[in-house]
Scaffold this motif. Structure first.
Motif, mmCIF file in Angstrom:
data_model
loop_
_atom_site.group_PDB
_atom_site.id
_atom_site.type_symbol
_atom_site.label_atom_id
_atom_site.label_comp_id
_atom_site.label_asym_id
_atom_site.label_seq_id
_atom_site.Cartn_x
_atom_site.Cartn_y
_atom_site.Cartn_z
ATOM 1 N N GLU A 281 -43.583 -72.866 42.160
ATOM 2 C CA GLU A 281 -44.479 -73.011 41.012
ATOM 3 C C GLU A 281 -45.212 -71.710 40.714
ATOM 4 O OE1 GLU A 281 -46.170 -77.319 40.410
ATOM 5 O OE2 GLU A 281 -46.498 -76.706 42.493
ATOM 6 N N GLU A 282 -45.543 -70.969 41.748
ATOM 7 C CA GLU A 282 -46.214 -69.685 41.527
ATOM 8 C C GLU A 282 -45.293 -68.709 40.801
ATOM 9 O OE1 GLU A 282 -48.388 -66.147 44.187
ATOM 10 O OE2 GLU A 282 -47.634 -67.988 45.139
ATOM 11 N N ILE A 283 -44.004 -68.738 41.137
ATOM 12 C CA ILE A 283 -43.037 -67.871 40.453
ATOM 13 C C ILE A 283 -42.903 -68.271 38.985
ATOM 14 C CG2 ILE A 283 -40.597 -67.237 40.365
ATOM 15 C CD1 ILE A 283 -40.514 -67.510 43.394
ATOM 16 N N SER B 211 -39.970 -63.309 40.894
ATOM 17 C CA SER B 211 -39.611 -63.686 42.260
ATOM 18 C C SER B 211 -39.786 -62.546 43.257
ATOM 19 C CB SER B 211 -38.167 -64.178 42.304
ATOM 20 O OG SER B 211 -37.261 -63.133 41.988
ATOM 21 N N ILE B 212 -40.100 -61.338 42.773
ATOM 22 C CA ILE B 212 -40.318 -60.182 43.645
ATOM 23 C C ILE B 212 -41.812 -60.052 43.902
ATOM 24 C CG2 ILE B 212 -40.004 -57.690 43.881
ATOM 25 C CD1 ILE B 212 -37.628 -57.910 42.013
ATOM 26 N N PRO B 213 -42.253 -60.022 45.152
ATOM 27 C CA PRO B 213 -43.693 -59.903 45.436
ATOM 28 C C PRO B 213 -44.257 -58.601 44.880
ATOM 29 C CG PRO B 213 -42.483 -60.601 47.393
ATOM 30 C CD PRO B 213 -41.464 -60.203 46.375
ATOM 31 N N GLU C 2 -33.524 -56.359 49.860
ATOM 32 C CA GLU C 2 -32.497 -56.200 48.832
ATOM 33 C C GLU C 2 -32.597 -57.356 47.836
ATOM 34 O OE1 GLU C 2 -28.796 -55.787 50.867
ATOM 35 O OE2 GLU C 2 -29.349 -53.867 51.779
ATOM 36 N N PHE C 3 -33.596 -57.267 46.952
ATOM 37 C CA PHE C 3 -33.808 -58.291 45.938
ATOM 38 C C PHE C 3 -32.849 -58.086 44.771
ATOM 39 C CE2 PHE C 3 -38.250 -58.009 47.683
ATOM 40 C CZ PHE C 3 -38.235 -59.251 48.291
ATOM 41 N N ASN D 84 -33.658 -64.593 46.473
ATOM 42 C CA ASN D 84 -34.701 -63.600 46.733
ATOM 43 C C ASN D 84 -35.744 -64.126 47.700
ATOM 44 O OD1 ASN D 84 -33.457 -61.784 45.050
ATOM 45 N ND2 ASN D 84 -34.874 -62.042 43.345
ATOM 46 N N GLN D 85 -36.061 -65.388 47.618
ATOM 47 C CA GLN D 85 -37.040 -65.953 48.546
ATOM 48 C C GLN D 85 -36.484 -66.032 49.965
ATOM 49 O OE1 GLN D 85 -40.255 -66.412 47.504
ATOM 50 N NE2 GLN D 85 -39.286 -65.403 45.751
ATOM 51 N N ARG D 86 -35.197 -66.305 50.105
ATOM 52 C CA ARG D 86 -34.594 -66.288 51.441
ATOM 53 C C ARG D 86 -34.576 -64.873 52.002
ATOM 54 N NH1 ARG D 86 -30.236 -69.258 48.825
ATOM 55 N NH2 ARG D 86 -30.713 -71.495 48.860
#
Length: 557
Positions: A8-10, A125-127, A201-202, A453-455
């Motif tokens: 949800e934040e993404i 999705s990238i911090p 490696e996003f 990307n989260q994994r």
């Protein structure tokens, strides 16, 4: 499993949910499934290793705890009582979203609004701490099959009119490539900068295009739009499939966007390719007219090269660099720059440049200069237009050691597709998504890359914590085990020991004399009357080689 709060934040950080809601038609009746909840369900289905089916999206939503269902609108109070989200409602909202994002006509390329929505989801999705960690991108494309059957050979429509026939590589010895019916998935994977720290490696950008369109031309505008979004381009690592395209399709747009290309050249683009003011154009650079032909035709180092061969190859490329015309200005707004003779810059000795003959003799020397020196040998500098080396110009000299070490980062693109095609997580082979058309397939592919990307982030954080624990204990960081075996490893490997057989399990020896008599058809039996014969089995009492039975415990079965 990725927590719902993270997904949800993404979605909220991307800001795509309200933008899509504004595109949907306003109906008289209240729509229970909102776009934000639909995107959350799609991400939950991909995070849970489910196929990209709308039934799995609904299953992921109704599997949430009851308070979460009420908060997201999956469970609502109707006049007749609580109402749980149905598949028909999921299909209806998803159809409205795809109709709003799809183009007016099915052309096989994603519309701008669809591409911007997918770019925003991937970027969210990238911090934040990794957004500026690197500017290098490794690009590649792969096959993405459609669930539709191909059109009939005699002509006629099919279920997916935007899909088309394409080629893909395989690992079989009988064939180099094979046909498939579907789309090309192109992706740009974030890689560490040269001499920079490692980064996760996003997948930073991705697009889907029909196989009737060139995937290189489909990805180029996606990358060149990144600087306008506040993401400057750095090194772009690509294989010869990108470098072989004409300059207007790949090299020139990326150069204009500020990218530095590091790519492998196609065999047809290597070596001398004409001249400019007498200087030889080869591998994206200008060289002295008297450069040895063997140096200009150098190819990349073989994968199975020995250390001695690599050293000899690097010495030749270093000698070739001495004959290169030195660049003394950067590219202007129109792409022009100026270069200078290597003898003037002090890299070689040439009789046409008298001041260079005073240099040390460890430099290469031109023994037979041209009788009629061209402009590159008589002028102090020459101007190089962008079309002279636009297609093959890149950051490092090809095929030097610096280019080889920098180009090795391109394998990140292969790893990116390997994680997306991993059967243990989400296998994007045929049947993974049974929805027809480019728009639904691209939406689900983007959601899949968001989950990937989260994994990658989770694995990165776990590895950093493990390295911190090892550093606190005085141990070096854990490295990956080398899995590849060479011929030398196989030669030095000791042979496997022979299996030891218990004496009782060994096959008893056969009396050759008795066996020969059996082949003749009969054998005399001791104690029988003369003239009579008796058929004897293969093993009989006259076999003196069989050990006699002894009393005692048995050693075998």
């Amino acid at each position: 499993m990725i927590p719902l709060a993270v997904l949800e934040e993404i979605i909220d950080a991307s800001g795509v949910a309200p933008r899509i809601e504004a595109m949907l038609p306003a109906g008289v009746r209240h729509r229970q499934l909102r776009v934000r909840t639909l995107l959350a369900g799609m991400m939950l289905s991909q995070a849970g290793h489910r196929p990209a089916h709308l039934t799995r999206v609904r299953d992921a939503l109704i599997a949430l705890p009851e308070p979460e269902q009420a908060r997201l609108g999956v469970l609502e109070d109707w006049k007749a009582g609580p109402h749980l989200l149905t598949y028909r409602q999921t299909e209806r909202t998803f159809g409205l979203v795809t109709d709003a994002l799809a183009g007016d006509e099915p052309g096989g390329l994603p519309p701008d609004r669809l591409q911007r929505i997918c770019d925003a989801l991937l970027e969210a999705s990238i911090p934040p701490e990794f957004k500026d960690a690197s500017r290098s991108l490794a690009v590649d494309w792969t096959d993405l099959e459609s669930f539709s059957r191909p059109p009939p050979a005699r002509g006629g429509p099919c279920a997916d009119p935007e899909a088309s026939w394409g080629h893909r590589k395989n690992n079989l010895l009988r064939s180099q490539d094979e046909l498939f019916f579907g789309y090309y998935l192109s992706a740009a994977i974030m890689m560490p900068d040269e001499n920079g720290p490692p980064v996760p490696e996003f997948a930073r950008r991705a697009t889907v295009s029909s196989c009737r369109h060139d995937p290189v031309r489909a990805l180029a505008p996606v990358l060149t739009a990144m600087p306008a979004a506040g993401i400057p381009l750095g090194d772009v690592l690509a294989d010869s499939g990108y470098a072989y395209r004409d300059a207007g399709a790949w090299a020139l747009p990326l150069h204009q966007a500020g990218a530095q290309l590091i790519q492998d050249l196609h065999p047809h683009d290597r070596g001398p390719k004409g001249t400019h003011h007498g200087a030889i154009i080869a591998n994206g650079n200008l060289y002295c007219p008297c450069t040895p032909r063997s140096l200009l035709e150098l190819g990349p180092l073989a994968r199975d090269a020995t250390p001695d061969q690599a050293t000899a190859h690097d010495q030749q490329t270093a000698e070739l660099a001495r004959h290169k015309l030195g660049k003394i200005t950067s590219d202007d707004a129109d792409g022009y720059h100026r270069v200078m003779c290597p003898a003037v810059t002090g890299k070689i000795r040439c009789p046409l440049r008298s001041q260079s003959m005073t240099l040390d003799r460890d430099r290469p020397e031109i023994l037979t200069p041209p009788e009629h020196p061209p402009a590159c040998c008589t002028q102090q500098t020459i101007t190089v237009p962008p079309e002279a080396t636009a297609k093959t110009a890149q950051k490092h000299d090809y095929p030097s050691r610096a280019h080889r070490r920098s180009y090795a980062r391109r394998t990140g693109a292969e790893r990116g597709f390997a994680t997306a095609k991993d059967p243990a997580t989400n296998d994007i082979s045929r049947g993974w998504c049974r929805l027809m058309g480019l728009t639904p397939l691209m939406l689900f592919t983007t959601v899949l890359l968001v989950a990937r990307n989260q994994r990658i982030l989770h694995a990165w954080n776990a590895r950093q914590q493990d390295n911190a624990r090892r550093a606190a204990a005085g141990l070096p960081p854990k490295t990956r085990r080398r899995r590849r075996k060479t011929i030398a490893d196989l030669v030095t490997t000791p042979p496997l020991p022979r299996a030891r057989i218990h004496p009782a399990r060994r096959k008893p020896a056969v009396n050759t004399a008795v066996t020969a008599e059996h082949r003749q058809g009969s054998v005399s039996t001791p104690g029988a009357r003369p003239g009579l014969t008796k058929k004897s089995p293969v093993t009989h009492a006259t076999d003196t080689t069989r050990p006699a039975a002894t009393a005692g415990p048995r050693c075998g079965p």
